[in-house]
Design a protein around this motif. Sequence first.
Motif, PDB file in Angstrom:
ATOM      1  N   TRP A  93      -6.644   9.368  -0.357  1.00 43.99           N
ATOM      2  CA  TRP A  93      -7.589   8.033  -0.055  1.00 43.99           C
ATOM      3  C   TRP A  93      -6.615   7.057   0.023  1.00 43.99           C
ATOM      4  O   TRP A  93      -6.617   6.183   0.894  1.00 43.99           O
ATOM      5  N   VAL A  94      -5.495   6.788  -0.885  1.00 42.20           N
ATOM      6  CA  VAL A  94      -4.474   5.938  -0.590  1.00 42.20           C
ATOM      7  C   VAL A  94      -3.637   6.090   0.754  1.00 42.20           C
ATOM      8  O   VAL A  94      -3.514   4.973   1.356  1.00 42.20           O
ATOM      9  N   THR A 119       0.886   6.494  -6.909  1.00 44.02           N
ATOM     10  CA  THR A 119      -0.257   7.282  -7.176  1.00 44.02           C
ATOM     11  C   THR A 119       0.178   8.895  -6.795  1.00 44.02           C
ATOM     12  O   THR A 119      -1.030   9.666  -6.632  1.00 44.02           O
ATOM     13  N   HIS A 137      -3.123   3.609   4.142  1.00 42.62           N
ATOM     14  CA  HIS A 137      -2.079   3.268   4.432  1.00 42.62           C
ATOM     15  C   HIS A 137      -2.216   3.371   6.056  1.00 42.62           C
ATOM     16  O   HIS A 137      -1.545   2.545   6.728  1.00 42.62           O
ATOM     17  N   VAL A 161       0.875  -1.176  -0.113  1.00 44.44           N
ATOM     18  CA  VAL A 161      -0.002   0.028   0.015  1.00 44.44           C
ATOM     19  C   VAL A 161       0.994   1.294  -0.026  1.00 44.44           C
ATOM     20  O   VAL A 161       0.689   2.285  -0.624  1.00 44.44           O
ATOM     21  N   ILE A 207       2.020   1.690  -3.538  1.00 46.96           N
ATOM     22  CA  ILE A 207       0.771   2.267  -4.243  1.00 46.96           C
ATOM     23  C   ILE A 207       0.763   3.805  -3.848  1.00 46.96           C
ATOM     24  O   ILE A 207       0.344   4.643  -4.905  1.00 46.96           O
ATOM     25  N   THR A 208       0.920   4.291  -2.800  1.00 48.93           N
ATOM     26  CA  THR A 208       0.992   5.720  -2.323  1.00 48.93           C
ATOM     27  C   THR A 208       1.846   6.364  -2.947  1.00 48.93           C
ATOM     28  O   THR A 208       1.524   7.530  -3.488  1.00 48.93           O
ATOM     29  N   ASN A 222      -1.723   9.892  -3.497  1.00 52.99           N
ATOM     30  CA  ASN A 222      -3.404  10.125  -3.396  1.00 52.99           C
ATOM     31  C   ASN A 222      -3.910   9.970  -2.133  1.00 52.99           C
ATOM     32  O   ASN A 222      -3.641   9.214  -1.270  1.00 52.99           O
TER      33      ASN A 222
END
Length: 317
Positions: free
Chosen positions: A126-127, A121, A131, A114, A117-118, A124
Amino acid sequence: MPRVKYLVKSSALRPLALASLIANVALIVTGAAVRLTDSGLGCPTWPKCTDGSYTTTSAMGVHGAIEFGNRMLTFVLAGLAIACFLAALGHPRRKSLVRLSVAAGLGIPMQGVVGGITVLTHLNPWVVGLHFLLSVGVIALAYALWRRAAEGDGAPAATVPAPLRVLGRLTALASLAVIAAGVVVTGSGPHSGDRGAKRNGLDPAAISQVHADLVFLLIGLSVALWFALRAVPAPAAAVRAAGVLILVELGQGLIGFVQYFTHLPVLLVGAHMLGAGLVWTSTLAVLWSLRTRPEAVAEDAPAPAGEPARTAPVPAS
């Protein structure tokens, strides 16, 4: 039958679980440091820090060092998780401890994914919030492992009447709602982790009001639980846990209001992030104090001479 030798002594499980719990709370603080210093993209890619290196370089400056340092904490958490698993294996008759250690350990690579992905992105909000919430889940598992290591494997037995257990669960739900709302507030505020990162687009004042309302609800439920536990009367540990939760909530609430009216100074925001972890662990302590787990007793086990036959404890429904 020869005894199996394990790499980590079973007696080390509880201190290792406590170390894991503390380290996971510390991860919240280091994550806050990354965000509050605009270091969220100090390592602009993942899993490498840069396209050509897994580590930071001097050219990336302090932001790269802060982000890379936060990533390195993942290896500390992974090492503790593995050590907890090996120690849990030393309790061959307590498979619940092994399962808890595995569940808590699996949260670490999930955090890494995660986190990646943060970065990918570009922070982001929301991400980023996901987390943080994943950390909340891992903290709950680490806390459960720490407490279960000191308990038996019998059926959970209630230490307070059913209405108080319901009130305790409602307090825990309110605590989780406060944390979730705080995540949304963070996503709408100015500390994004990087000057170019987007915000969630919600009105900070409106979502902060929702967060504050939930805080008042949580404090009200906690105070009601404390008075109810004293009136029963409940075990001293339960009353003490509820009292500690109220004190932590009041301290966290004070920091929250001061930071809001002083336009979110970095140090206070960081303290508020630490406070979120402390509120959650204090909430878990209250839940644990409302029940107990005795040692498991086989149904056909004879009672010791001179003692009445043992009966099963009242389940903590």
